[in-house]
Design an enzyme around this catalytic site. Structure first.
Site, short mmCIF file in Angstrom:
data_model
loop_
_atom_site.label_atom_id
_atom_site.label_comp_id
_atom_site.label_asym_id
_atom_site.label_seq_id
_atom_site.Cartn_x
_atom_site.Cartn_y
_atom_site.Cartn_z
N CYS A 173 15.03 12.35 -37.27
CA CYS A 173 14.38 13.23 -36.80
C CYS A 173 13.33 13.22 -36.09
O CYS A 173 12.58 14.01 -35.59
CB CYS A 173 13.95 14.20 -38.07
SG CYS A 173 15.12 14.38 -39.27
N HIS A 226 23.45 17.39 -48.87
CA HIS A 226 24.01 16.59 -47.70
C HIS A 226 23.74 15.26 -47.86
O HIS A 226 24.50 14.11 -47.32
CB HIS A 226 24.24 17.37 -46.34
CG HIS A 226 22.92 16.84 -45.82
ND1 HIS A 226 22.59 16.02 -45.01
CD2 HIS A 226 21.65 18.03 -45.78
CE1 HIS A 226 21.26 15.99 -44.54
NE2 HIS A 226 20.74 17.32 -45.09
N1 PLP Z 1 12.84 15.14 -46.40
C1 PLP Z 1 12.94 13.93 -46.40
C2 PLP Z 1 12.49 12.91 -47.17
C3 PLP Z 1 14.22 13.54 -45.59
O1 PLP Z 1 14.59 12.18 -45.52
C4 PLP Z 1 14.85 14.47 -44.97
C5 PLP Z 1 15.77 13.99 -43.81
O2 PLP Z 1 15.96 12.90 -43.55
C6 PLP Z 1 14.47 15.81 -44.86
C7 PLP Z 1 13.26 16.14 -45.68
C8 PLP Z 1 15.05 16.99 -44.05
O3 PLP Z 1 16.32 17.15 -44.41
P1 PLP Z 1 17.25 18.01 -43.57
O4 PLP Z 1 18.06 17.25 -42.81
O5 PLP Z 1 17.98 18.46 -45.12
O6 PLP Z 1 16.71 19.14 -43.21
#
Ligand code: PLP
Length: 374
Positions: free
Chosen positions: A320, A198
């Site tokens: 996040c 995504h």
């Molecule tokens: N790992 C990294 C380096 C990311 O940049 C992100 C999302 O920004 C994630 C993990 C988490 O991804 P997801 O939104 O698909 O759970």
């Protein structure tokens, strides 16, 4: 609106959406059912999985479908730690990890695992001498991000793989969420690898974990076999097919996109460097898709809000973890708490045009004039 937050999420590519709709319409069965509708769905799923494996350089049996990189990271870290707990409970990782890695490690720590985080050098790379010092016979896992989402720093995976050759029982997990489709990356010498199509024009709620065939991990979800015993639930065939299309398009266009984004990055760096209170935090070797900056004396959240008011989308820390705390990644490369508090991120893709950069720079000029004391 000018969207410059592609590291957080990218709009769905119309071809990906079309594939999702087409597969949803044409394959109504559960791929695990024995009747003709199920068998047709199974054949389509096997085809998509084989194609994803070929694109990513692994075996079809090494592909695990998940809901995103957060789930992939949780499954890999908790799954490896728990499966290996009788051999050791020491895990190494870094200060730069995404919250889904950091959060999984905190959960493991609360359950008795010992976690050591490697320092980040001023160039954004992990300290390899410290890695050599901290590795122990009971270290079961090293978790490292390939490209960090805040600064775009690329970690020296080849050297890390080399060092781990002396510790064959230590598994290597790589979070490649910001790397796949942006830089060349090989699964060789890696035990588990997370990614999320995504971020590349795929559909939200879709992710992948590549896991070496022979490696046993404890599943997060218990239930039937689905596509693999490591992740139960009815296989999401249309999402799997959409991931195949998103990955194929992103990988086909990777070099062209890289050149385009690099030219935009150079232009941004040059234009922004003219502002005396602006500091560029992304190291010189960072991927061009990510440019992290600070404006002295103006909190990142305040600058982001001023840009938002002018229709520009950039991000502060990670989507996040917008908790108002200084960025750990920026602190690691600058050793400057105020600079880390004032940081924010521009992230680019092949869809960003020169006109978008013109619009951003005009809005930046206004915000700078309004927010920065002379
Ligand atoms: N790992 C990294 C380096 C990311 O940049 C992100 C999302 O920004 C994630 C993990 C988490 O991804 P997801 O939104 O698909 O759970």
């Amino acid at each position: 609106m000018i969207y410059l937050d592609y590291a957080a999420d990218a709009p769905v590519d119309p071809a990906v959406l079309e594939r999702f709709c087409q597969v949803s319409r044409n394959f109504p069965g559960n791929p695990n059912s024995d009747h003709p509708a199920g068998q047709a769905a199974r054949a389509e799923l096997d085809r998509a999985t084989a194609s994803i494996a070929a694109l990513l350089g692994c075996k079809p049996s090494e592909v695990i479908y998940t809901s995103g990189a957060t789930e992939s990271n949780n499954l890999a870290l908790k799954g490896i730690a728990k499966a290996e707990r009788h051999r050791g409970k020491h895990i190494l990782s870094t200060q730069l990890e995404h919250s889904s890695v950091g959060g999984s490690l905190t959960a493991l720590q609360q359950q008795g695992w010992e976690i050591d985080l490697l320092d980040i050098r001023r160039d954004g790379a992990i300290d390899l001498d410290q890695l050599r010092e901290l590795l122990r016979p009971d270290t079961t896992l090293l978790a490292v991000t390939a490209v960090d989402s805040e600064l775009g720093t690329v970690q020296p995976l080849d050297q890390i793989r080399e060092i781990l050759k002396d510790f064959p029982r230590c598994r290597l997990h790589v979070d490649a969420t910001q790397a796949v489709g942006r830089i060349g990356l090989s699964f060789d010498g890696i035990d588990t690898l997370s990614l999320a199509p995504h971020k590349l024009g795929g559909i939200n709620g879709s992710g992948l974990l590549l896991k070496r065939e022979a490696l046993v991990v404890e599943p997060l979800l218990h239930g039937g076999a689905s596509t693999t015993i490591y992740r139960s639930g009815t296989p999401a065939l249309a999402l799997a097919a959409s991931m195949e299309t998103a990955l194929r398009l992103a990988l086909e266009r990777r070099e062209e996109t890289f050149r385009h984004v690099q030219a935009l990055n150079v232009r941004l760096r040059e234009a922004l460097s003219a502002y005396p209170k602006l500091q560029i935090n992304s190291p010189a070797g960072a991927v061009p898709h990510i440019l992290n900056v600070s404006v002295e004396g103006v909190k990142g959240a305040a600058f982001q809000k001023a840009l938002s008011d002018r229709g520009i989308c950039v991000s502060v820390k990670l989507a996040c973890s917008s908790d108002g705390m200084p960025s750990k990644a920026v602190y690691a490369v600058s050793r400057d708490r105020k600079r880390a508090l004032c940081s924010w991120r521009i992230s680019l893709s092949g869809a960003v045009s020169e006109a978008d950069i013109d619009g951003f720079l005009a809005a930046f000029r206004d915000c700078y004039a309004a927010l920065v004391r002379p």
